[in-house]
Scaffold this motif. Structure first.
Motif, PDB file in Angstrom:
ATOM      1  N   ILE A  33       0.836  -1.201   0.000  1.00 46.63           N
ATOM      2  CA  ILE A  33       0.000   0.000   0.000  1.00 46.63           C
ATOM      3  C   ILE A  33       0.872   1.254   0.000  1.00 46.63           C
ATOM      4  O   ILE A  33       0.510   2.277  -0.590  1.00 46.63           O
ATOM      5  CB  ILE A  33      -1.012   0.001   1.187  1.00 46.63           C
ATOM      6  N   GLY A  34       2.052   1.173   0.600  1.00 47.19           N
ATOM      7  CA  GLY A  34       2.978   2.307   0.569  1.00 47.19           C
ATOM      8  C   GLY A  34       3.415   2.648  -0.840  1.00 47.19           C
ATOM      9  O   GLY A  34       3.477   3.822  -1.218  1.00 47.19           O
TER      10      GLY A  34
ATOM     11  N   ASP B 195       6.553   2.912   8.554  1.00 45.69           N
ATOM     12  CA  ASP B 195       7.925   2.508   8.216  1.00 45.69           C
ATOM     13  C   ASP B 195       7.930   1.546   7.033  1.00 45.69           C
ATOM     14  O   ASP B 195       8.712   1.709   6.100  1.00 45.69           O
ATOM     15  CB  ASP B 195       8.610   1.848   9.413  1.00 45.69           C
ATOM     16  N   GLY B 196       7.061   0.552   7.077  1.00 40.54           N
ATOM     17  CA  GLY B 196       7.000  -0.447   6.007  1.00 40.54           C
ATOM     18  C   GLY B 196       6.536   0.133   4.686  1.00 40.54           C
ATOM     19  O   GLY B 196       6.908  -0.345   3.615  1.00 40.54           O
ATOM     20  N   ALA B 197       5.710   1.179   4.774  1.00 41.23           N
ATOM     21  CA  ALA B 197       5.197   1.826   3.561  1.00 41.23           C
ATOM     22  C   ALA B 197       6.229   2.778   2.958  1.00 41.23           C
ATOM     23  O   ALA B 197       6.057   3.247   1.839  1.00 41.23           O
ATOM     24  CB  ALA B 197       3.914   2.584   3.882  1.00 41.23           C
ATOM     25  N   ARG B 198       7.262   3.084   3.740  1.00 34.42           N
ATOM     26  CA  ARG B 198       8.330   3.989   3.294  1.00 34.42           C
ATOM     27  C   ARG B 198       7.759   5.335   2.818  1.00 34.42           C
ATOM     28  O   ARG B 198       8.131   5.843   1.761  1.00 34.42           O
ATOM     29  CB  ARG B 198       9.180   3.335   2.218  1.00 34.42           C
ATOM     30  N   LEU B 199       6.881   5.879   3.630  1.00 33.21           N
ATOM     31  CA  LEU B 199       6.274   7.172   3.301  1.00 33.21           C
ATOM     32  C   LEU B 199       7.196   8.288   3.760  1.00 33.21           C
ATOM     33  O   LEU B 199       7.557   8.362   4.931  1.00 33.21           O
ATOM     34  CB  LEU B 199       4.912   7.304   3.980  1.00 33.21           C
ATOM     35  N   GLN B 200       7.598   9.117   2.837  1.00 25.75           N
ATOM     36  CA  GLN B 200       8.497  10.238   3.133  1.00 25.75           C
ATOM     37  C   GLN B 200       7.673  11.513   3.252  1.00 25.75           C
ATOM     38  O   GLN B 200       7.766  12.411   2.422  1.00 25.75           O
ATOM     39  CB  GLN B 200       9.562  10.362   2.031  1.00 25.75           C
ATOM     40  N   ILE B 201       6.873  11.554   4.305  1.00 25.86           N
ATOM     41  CA  ILE B 201       5.970  12.674   4.560  1.00 25.86           C
ATOM     42  C   ILE B 201       6.258  13.163   5.976  1.00 25.86           C
ATOM     43  O   ILE B 201       6.422  12.340   6.880  1.00 25.86           O
ATOM     44  CB  ILE B 201       4.492  12.211   4.463  1.00 25.86           C
TER      45      ILE B 201
ATOM     46  N   ALA C 230      -4.712  -1.823   6.396  1.00 27.86           N
ATOM     47  CA  ALA C 230      -3.858  -1.233   5.352  1.00 27.86           C
ATOM     48  C   ALA C 230      -4.642  -0.661   4.178  1.00 27.86           C
ATOM     49  O   ALA C 230      -4.103  -0.466   3.095  1.00 27.86           O
ATOM     50  CB  ALA C 230      -2.800  -2.225   4.863  1.00 27.86           C
ATOM     51  N   THR C 231      -5.899  -0.336   4.389  1.00 28.66           N
ATOM     52  CA  THR C 231      -6.698   0.294   3.347  1.00 28.66           C
ATOM     53  C   THR C 231      -6.372   1.783   3.287  1.00 28.66           C
ATOM     54  O   THR C 231      -6.162   2.436   4.306  1.00 28.66           O
ATOM     55  CB  THR C 231      -8.201   0.077   3.607  1.00 28.66           C
ATOM     56  N   PHE C 232      -6.342   2.293   2.056  1.00 31.62           N
ATOM     57  CA  PHE C 232      -6.042   3.702   1.777  1.00 31.62           C
ATOM     58  C   PHE C 232      -7.239   4.310   1.052  1.00 31.62           C
ATOM     59  O   PHE C 232      -7.677   3.789   0.027  1.00 31.62           O
ATOM     60  CB  PHE C 232      -4.784   3.775   0.900  1.00 31.62           C
ATOM     61  N   ALA C 233      -7.768   5.387   1.610  1.00 24.62           N
ATOM     62  CA  ALA C 233      -8.902   6.091   0.998  1.00 24.62           C
ATOM     63  C   ALA C 233      -8.541   7.556   0.841  1.00 24.62           C
ATOM     64  O   ALA C 233      -7.731   8.096   1.604  1.00 24.62           O
ATOM     65  CB  ALA C 233     -10.146   5.953   1.868  1.00 24.62           C
ATOM     66  N   VAL C 234      -9.149   8.200  -0.153  1.00 26.30           N
ATOM     67  CA  VAL C 234      -8.950   9.630  -0.364  1.00 26.30           C
ATOM     68  C   VAL C 234     -10.310  10.299  -0.477  1.00 26.30           C
ATOM     69  O   VAL C 234     -11.176   9.837  -1.229  1.00 26.30           O
ATOM     70  CB  VAL C 234      -8.110   9.914  -1.633  1.00 26.30           C
TER      71      VAL C 234
ATOM     72  N   LEU D 260     -15.887  10.744  -1.317  1.00 27.32           N
ATOM     73  CA  LEU D 260     -14.882   9.695  -1.409  1.00 27.32           C
ATOM     74  C   LEU D 260     -14.527   9.494  -2.876  1.00 27.32           C
ATOM     75  O   LEU D 260     -15.396   9.185  -3.688  1.00 27.32           O
ATOM     76  CB  LEU D 260     -15.426   8.400  -0.796  1.00 27.32           C
ATOM     77  N   VAL D 261     -13.236   9.694  -3.218  1.00 30.91           N
ATOM     78  CA  VAL D 261     -12.827   9.638  -4.622  1.00 30.91           C
ATOM     79  C   VAL D 261     -11.846   8.504  -4.931  1.00 30.91           C
ATOM     80  O   VAL D 261     -11.542   8.254  -6.093  1.00 30.91           O
ATOM     81  CB  VAL D 261     -12.212  10.985  -5.081  1.00 30.91           C
ATOM     82  N   HIS D 262     -11.360   7.829  -3.890  1.00 35.27           N
ATOM     83  CA  HIS D 262     -10.388   6.753  -4.131  1.00 35.27           C
ATOM     84  C   HIS D 262     -10.410   5.775  -2.962  1.00 35.27           C
ATOM     85  O   HIS D 262     -10.544   6.189  -1.813  1.00 35.27           O
ATOM     86  CB  HIS D 262      -8.981   7.336  -4.282  1.00 35.27           C
ATOM     87  N   LEU D 263     -10.277   4.491  -3.274  1.00 38.01           N
ATOM     88  CA  LEU D 263     -10.210   3.455  -2.253  1.00 38.01           C
ATOM     89  C   LEU D 263      -9.378   2.301  -2.786  1.00 38.01           C
ATOM     90  O   LEU D 263      -9.659   1.775  -3.864  1.00 38.01           O
ATOM     91  CB  LEU D 263     -11.612   2.958  -1.894  1.00 38.01           C
ATOM     92  N   THR D 264      -8.337   1.937  -2.048  1.00 33.71           N
ATOM     93  CA  THR D 264      -7.517   0.790  -2.421  1.00 33.71           C
ATOM     94  C   THR D 264      -7.181  -0.013  -1.174  1.00 33.71           C
ATOM     95  O   THR D 264      -6.773   0.546  -0.159  1.00 33.71           O
ATOM     96  CB  THR D 264      -6.201   1.232  -3.109  1.00 33.71           C
ATOM     97  N   ARG D 265      -7.379  -1.331  -1.296  1.00 34.87           N
ATOM     98  CA  ARG D 265      -7.026  -2.273  -0.238  1.00 34.87           C
ATOM     99  C   ARG D 265      -5.820  -3.083  -0.702  1.00 34.87           C
ATOM    100  O   ARG D 265      -5.607  -3.226  -1.918  1.00 34.87           O
ATOM    101  CB  ARG D 265      -8.192  -3.221   0.029  1.00 34.87           C
ATOM    102  N   PRO D 266      -5.039  -3.636   0.208  1.00 27.59           N
ATOM    103  CA  PRO D 266      -3.900  -4.454  -0.213  1.00 27.59           C
ATOM    104  C   PRO D 266      -4.294  -5.568  -1.182  1.00 27.59           C
ATOM    105  O   PRO D 266      -3.575  -5.841  -2.138  1.00 27.59           O
ATOM    106  CB  PRO D 266      -3.354  -5.010   1.105  1.00 27.59           C
ATOM    107  N   ARG D 267      -5.435  -6.189  -0.976  1.00 27.52           N
ATOM    108  CA  ARG D 267      -5.862  -7.279  -1.865  1.00 27.52           C
ATOM    109  C   ARG D 267      -6.148  -6.797  -3.287  1.00 27.52           C
ATOM    110  O   ARG D 267      -6.121  -7.578  -4.224  1.00 27.52           O
ATOM    111  CB  ARG D 267      -7.076  -7.991  -1.284  1.00 27.52           C
ATOM    112  N   ASP D 268      -6.418  -5.502  -3.453  1.00 27.87           N
ATOM    113  CA  ASP D 268      -6.604  -4.946  -4.798  1.00 27.87           C
ATOM    114  C   ASP D 268      -5.278  -4.899  -5.549  1.00 27.87           C
ATOM    115  O   ASP D 268      -5.261  -4.881  -6.782  1.00 27.87           O
ATOM    116  CB  ASP D 268      -7.187  -3.530  -4.725  1.00 27.87           C
TER     117      ASP D 268
END
Length: 177
Positions: A37-38, A64-70, A136-140, A158-166
């Motif tokens: 998901i990262g 940490d696992g997603a390695r997000l540099q924010i 680990a779901t990501f929504a926007v 809600l304009v975006h939704l992604t799950r790890p299984r996607d």
């Protein structure tokens, strides 16, 4: 308009049942889900200005696992918070950045989607969130506000939704190991 990203922590490790909830990290599947998901979040077309996050170990491990540099702001109020508390945290965002990513827990994140999305803006993605908001779901969400202080129920879509299984079917619930 403001953008709000929501990231639920990845699958947590329950191998030591004596461990405090706050201190639980991720299991192997959670680490794989966080990495996947990262990659998706980094490739998504929004530059996140700030990451507001629960200081729980599983959230830290997910980031940490997603390695997000924010730039990260750890906030104890986000730990196991209900929607109203999360809304209050968002209203207190300083500097009015365009895009905020919030990393935390369920059921608060799922409830926040329910509260922010106006009935007339409910769509197929909203229906998926109503069914389940997995780890680990990501929504926007796009919020019809100029300042974070104005964030209130019904201001979003809600304009975006992604799950790890996607992203990797092996991370889906139907796979038994």
């Amino acid at each position: 308009m403001k953008r709000l990203g929501l990231l639920r922590h990845a699958k947590s490790d329950w191998s030591d049942v004596s461990q405090r909830d706050f201190d639980r990290g991720l299991n192997n599947r959670g680490r794989r889900g966080a990495a996947k998901i990262g990659e998706h979040i980094r490739d998504y077309s929004v530059k996140w200005d700030v990451l507001l996050a629960s200081p729980a170990e599983r959230v830290k491990d997910t980031i940490d696992g997603a390695r997000l540099q924010i730039p990260i702001q750890w906030d104890e109020h986000i730990y196991l918070a209900e929607s109203g508390t999360l809304l209050h945290v968002l209203q207190g965002v300083e500097g009015d950045p365009d895009a905020v990513l919030l990393a935390g827990h369920n059921p608060g994140l799922q409830e926040l989607v329910f509260d922010l999305v106006a009935a007339e803006n409910e769509n197929a993605l909203f229906s998926e969130v109503a069914e389940k908001y997995p780890t680990a779901t990501f929504a926007v969400l796009e919020l019809d506000i100029d300042r974070w202080a104005d964030c209130q129920p019904g201001c979003g879509k809600l304009v975006h939704l992604t799950r790890p299984r996607d992203l990797d079917p092996e991370l889906g619930p139907e796979r038994v190991r």
